[in-house]
Design an enzyme around this catalytic site. Structure first.
Site, PDB file in Angstrom:
ATOM      1  N   TRP A 188      54.205-114.133 -75.983  1.00 42.49           N
ATOM      2  CA  TRP A 188      53.560-114.253 -77.301  1.00 42.49           C
ATOM      3  C   TRP A 188      54.338-113.356 -78.264  1.00 42.49           C
ATOM      4  CZ3 TRP A 188      49.990-117.527 -79.081  1.00 42.49           C
ATOM      5  CH2 TRP A 188      49.510-117.305 -80.379  1.00 42.49           C
ATOM      6  N   LYS A 222      54.763-110.006 -82.965  1.00 38.33           N
ATOM      7  CA  LYS A 222      55.111-110.048 -81.549  1.00 38.33           C
ATOM      8  C   LYS A 222      56.228-111.038 -81.242  1.00 38.33           C
ATOM      9  CE  LYS A 222      50.443-108.780 -79.986  1.00 38.33           C
ATOM     10  NZ  LYS A 222      49.663-109.034 -81.203  1.00 38.33           N
ATOM     11  N   ASN A 267      45.732-114.417 -71.032  1.00 40.21           N
ATOM     12  CA  ASN A 267      46.410-113.677 -72.091  1.00 40.21           C
ATOM     13  C   ASN A 267      46.301-112.190 -71.759  1.00 40.21           C
ATOM     14  OD1 ASN A 267      46.577-116.206 -73.224  1.00 40.21           O
ATOM     15  ND2 ASN A 267      45.008-115.849 -74.773  1.00 40.21           N
ATOM     16  N   TYR A 273      47.590-103.349 -76.343  1.00 42.88           N
ATOM     17  CA  TYR A 273      46.265-103.056 -76.872  1.00 42.88           C
ATOM     18  C   TYR A 273      45.566-101.952 -76.078  1.00 42.88           C
ATOM     19  CZ  TYR A 273      46.736-107.226 -79.754  1.00 42.88           C
ATOM     20  OH  TYR A 273      47.169-108.149 -80.671  1.00 42.88           O
ATOM     21  N   ASN A 285      40.940-121.457 -76.530  1.00 44.67           N
ATOM     22  CA  ASN A 285      41.668-120.200 -76.395  1.00 44.67           C
ATOM     23  C   ASN A 285      40.756-119.024 -76.713  1.00 44.67           C
ATOM     24  OD1 ASN A 285      44.328-118.539 -76.405  1.00 44.67           O
ATOM     25  ND2 ASN A 285      43.386-118.021 -78.357  1.00 44.67           N
ATOM     26  N   GLU A 286      40.659-118.078 -75.772  1.00 43.82           N
ATOM     27  CA  GLU A 286      39.925-116.823 -75.970  1.00 43.82           C
ATOM     28  C   GLU A 286      38.563-117.056 -76.616  1.00 43.82           C
ATOM     29  OE1 GLU A 286      42.494-114.060 -78.001  1.00 43.82           O
ATOM     30  OE2 GLU A 286      43.734-113.748 -76.225  1.00 43.82           O
TER      31      GLU A 286
END
Length: 887
Positions: free
Chosen positions: A578, A598, A498, A504, A429-430
């Site tokens: 999320w 979130k 994502n 953001y 992930n990321e």
């Protein structure tokens, strides 16, 4: 690993007393089937990494008594001092084994210990396991003593959740809770049995390689373990029954088991017209696999079986049992308020019941394998699963890290591949979010490192495909070009994205535009939205919401927009919010420090308004919901031209989520008319509230039945002119630098900031700013009041009537080092403080307040002035209260 014995009479839940030592004995019935005992009670815990904690001679009477599941980090991620304890602790349990267990093979099964566990029995090493999210087991037969030997046994477990550069995860946006935080069991088997200790797997593997509406092939495999030196002639009997108990297929195999392990493989006769598993109809067959020697049962394992087939396609998305199904769901972290990660199975199941009731059909288990109870709940409730290993943010390009990640992947797949709910195995992930040195960055510059990450991804992908060819592989990436540049985005079969446009950075509409560009550029790529969301705070709401204000208002607008954009793109394979629940994030700030906000539900599982947005869209059961649970304390002003008595206040929006039409809204018994919910089941009315308590009622009907929701809203009216004699001034609080209203713990509502308006209030000069999201604001119960601020203001003015007032000024230094920001403050010409250096006096990110008394005379009101000595002044919030009788 959870092993379900075929005969419940043999699945003993150990009756453990509150004494330091408990006796475990075999079932009195003369059967060789395995017995499973809970060892969750009567542990002793030492929050210290002492040496030789495994030695029986070490006294532990003074250790803390705990029951499992347990973590030592249940509360300290939220301590006022940043950080939480990561290191070594010890657990010990005294255990007496009945002589009736002699001759049995004994195994300890740990469902989850975070993150390195070293197990000792009677002072002797038994096992070591790396990785906090998969199960492991170890045989202890030759290490234990029995009751008539005159002494008890000691199980000692050293647990270490400290950072290790070779064990994923390296960087986490969630708390790495230390402890034995899942169940521990003792398994007793005969001398010939299905394997217990291999990779924590259940001993019998089930696959359905060929499924159609007409028939299904069921393939079984496993290991028989023979601990004797003689050849054992064994029958393996497999019986598959449907939910009604009718036999759907069966088979008997003969095995000659030599000493050690013997592999067996069986194809059951095809299941004719199988009852297919799906989210709408999660039908489970039950497979009983029994090991006979002669007429004696030596072992038995029961396995739920779901029969279904699926595929992913870049043009049509996800196909289940021959029909398109849009996967719509959520992400789930496993922690819970007050418990950390140490949840009982009942709360794990309850989480999935919440998710199912919302109407979701999919859950991504973020960012690690989760409790066996979660997978069982997914199977029985009908929730499709993406499960992943915790390779998060960055990696260590070394053989040891690769080996540990591979081990976690193999364990996850082998332990959970029998679950029909699982459709995707996640690899990372990321992974480009941080640099190889462990710092968050915007773009990778080390091309060698990027290639090393790609090779790791390719290796893990090949392992997953070899372990389980029936599922697809996936990964999640954030909005960085590094994944394309390195070709990491081309590795897995499904690509998760994502996306946080409008939170953001950017605006809501960027979400759909980004997806369209990628779909056009890569038409053969299966695209899954693995994360999207915005944060909120129950105390924060706004008539003019804005990005990153933590208001419930912005969160609702975010999700409403994303739902519209998702609905317009049928080629998406699926989407996951999320996240489902707020969760601990120790290295972050925001309006609630150390919390990711979130979630569709708060950390205590109370639903937010957006939960019902998704329920109205995904769950067909008729519903009406007034979406203002997070805004039951409101403040508003009189309309400028109002001549009514009482004065007419400026109307404020009230949202209703409903999947029936039309809906009628009432305020204090008066109808405001009907509305038909729009494409995302939203209807909005502009409502003029009365000062005090107001009753809202929303009503609709479906098939002759009425559905209604009621909500009470406490409204505070403020006249446009603070000196309005018809409404004597009492107090006012301002959330300086922000638009949002903030409800304090005393239910006082702080209103949004504004430039000075004659007759009212406001700032003169200054630039609105926000705190860095990663800098926690400490020392206050109301961080939202400090998250925004004005920088470089000249003064703040209130045109209040003459009198004596209490003035409270709130500050938190966002960035300046000591000596870099120094200023003085006065009110109506009288000095409140000189040479105020917030960083020097309080520190960065520490809430502070100054109090003063000020007298307003004539028509001057109250003017708070700021004068810089160095840098520029700031102000986060202020409150002005008229003293009773003050004149």
């Amino acid at each position: 690993m959870t092993v379900i014995p075929v005969w419940r009479a043999f699945a003993l839940a150990a009756a453990l007393s509150a004494a330091a030592s408990a006796t475990v004995s075999a079932q009195s019935r003369a059967s060789g089937a395995r017995a499973v005992y809970s060892l969750n009670a009567d542990w002793r815990f030492l929050n210290d990494g002492i040496q030789f904690g495994e030695k029986p001679a070490l006294p532990d009477s003074g250790w803390e008594r705990v029951s499992l599941p347990h973590t030592w980090n249940a509360t300290d991620p939220f301590d006022d001092v940043p950080g939480y304890r990561r290191g070594v602790s010890w657990y010990r349990r005294h255990l007496t084994l009945s002589d009736s267990l002699k001759g049995k093979r004994l195994f300890l099964v740990f469902e989850g210990v975070n993150q390195v566990a070293t197990v000792y029995v009677n002072g002797a090493f038994a096992a070591r396991h790396k990785g906090g999210y998969t199960a492991f087991s170890t045989e202890i037969t030759n290490l234990v003593r029995f009751e008539n030997a005159g002494s008890e046994n000691l199980i000692a477990v050293q647990v270490d959740n400290g950072h290790d550069p070779f064990i994923p995860p390296l960087s986490v946006g969630f708390a790495l809770y230390g402890g034995i935080y899942r169940d521990v069991k003792l398994v007793a088997t005969s001398s010939v049995h299905f394997a217990v200790s291999r990779d924590g797997s259940p001993g019998v593997s089930v696959a359905t390689p060929s499924v159609s509406l007409d028939r299904a092939t069921v393939q079984l495999s496993g290991l028989v373990v023979n601990h004797s030196s003689s050849l054992r002639r064994i029958r393996v009997v497999n019986t598959l029954v449907d939910a009604r108990g009718a036999v759907a297929s069966s088979n008997t195999s003969l095995i000659e088991a030599a000493e050690g392990e013997t592999q067996w493989n069986v194809d059951l006769p095809d299941v004719v017209h199988p009852h297919l598993w799906s989210p709408e109809d999660p039908h489970l067959y039950r497979l009983t696999t029994t090991l006979y020697e002669g007429d004696s049962v030596r072992d038995a394992v029961a396995t739920p079986v779901g029969i279904r087939w699926f595929s992913f396609d870049a043009r049509t998305g996800f196909i289940l049992n021959g029909r398109k199904l849009l996967l719509h769901g959520t992400n789930r972290h496993q922690d819970y308020q007050g418990l950390g990660s140490a949840l009982p199975d009942s709360l794990h199941r309850r989480d999935f019941q919440w998710i199912k009731a919302m109407g979701a059909n999919f859950v991504r288990l973020a960012h690690y394998p989760q409790d066996p109870a979660i997978l069982d709940a997914a199977d029985s409730l009908g929730l499709l699963i993406w499960e992943e290993i915790p390779v998060v943010n960055y990696v260590t390009p070394a053989a040891e890290f690769t080996a540990n990640a591979e081990g976690m992947l193999r364990e996850m797949i082998r332990q959970h591949r029998n679950h029909p709910s699982v459709v995707m195995w996640g690899l990372m992930n990321e992974v480009f979010l941080w640099s190889p040195q462990g710092a968050r960055i915007g773009k990778q510059t080390d091309t060698v490192y990027m290639e090393q990450v790609r090779r790791l991804a390719v290796h893990l992908d090949s392992v997953a495909r070899a372990e389980d060819p029936s599922r697809v592989t996936t990964m999640a990436m954030h909005g960085s070009p590094d994944y394309n540049a390195s070709r990491v985005s081309e590795v897995t079969m499904v690509l998760g994205q994502n996306v946080y446009s409008g939170w953001y950075s950017g605006v809501f509409e960027d979400f759909g535009k980004q997806l369209d560009r990628r779909h056009a550029q890569r038409p053969g790529e299966v695209i899954f939205i693995s994360e999207y969301g915005a944060e909120d705070d129950l105390r924060v709401n706004s008539l003019s919401p804005e990005r990153f204000d933590f208001s419930s208002s912005w969160m609702k607008r975010f999700h409403e927009s994303y739902l519209r954009q998702i609905n317009a793109r049928p080629w998406l394979a699926g989407t996951a919010v999320w996240s489902q629940f707020d969760f601990s994030q120790p290295e972050t700030g925001g309006s609630i420090p150390y919390m990711n906000q979130k979630g569709m539900q708060r950390w205590d599982r109370s639903p937010k308004d957006v939960y019902y947005l998704y329920k109205a869209n995904w769950n067909p059961a008729p519903m009406v919901y007034i979406a203002s649970r997070g805004w039951t304390h409101r403040l508003g002003t009189d309309a400028a031209a109002s001549t009514e008595s009482p004065p007419h206040t400026v109307a404020q929006p009230v949202d209703v989520y409903a999947n029936i039409s039309p809906i009628e809204l009432f305020i204090n018994g008066k109808s405001l008319g009907t509305r038909g919910p729009d494409g995302v089941r939203l209807a909005t009315w502009d409502v003029s509230f009365l000062n005090g308590r107001n009753q809202l009622v929303a009503r609709g009907s479906f098939k002759g039945r009425e559905y209604a929701d009621t909500l009470f809203v406490n409204f505070t009216r403020r006249p446009l002119k603070l000196a309005d004699p018809s409404s004597p001034f009492r107090e006012i609080g301002i959330n300086v630098g922000g638009n949002a209203q903030v409800a304090g713990p005393d239910e006082f509502v702080w209103e949004g900031d504004q430039q000075y308006q004659p007759g009212g209030f406001g700032h003169i000069g200054g630039e609105p700013k926000k705190f860095d999201k990663d800098l926690p604001i400490r020392g206050t119960a109301t961080p939202p009041l400090f998250f925004t601020y004005l920088s470089g203001l000249d003064s703040y003015r209130f045109d209040v009537p003459a009198g004596l007032y209490d003035l409270e000024l709130l500050f938190a230094e966002p960035e300046a080092k000591p000596g870099m920001r120094v200023f003085s403050i006065s009110a109506n010409g009288n000095t409140i403080v000189s040479n105020l250096d917030l960083a020097s006096r309080y520190g960065i990110g520490r809430a502070a307040s100054l109090h003063s008394m000020v007298r307003a005379q004539g028509d001057v009101g109250v003017v708070v002035s700021f004068k810089a000595q160095r840098g520029v002044p700031i102000l986060n919030a202020l409150r002005l209260t008229k003293r009773d009788g003050g004149s």
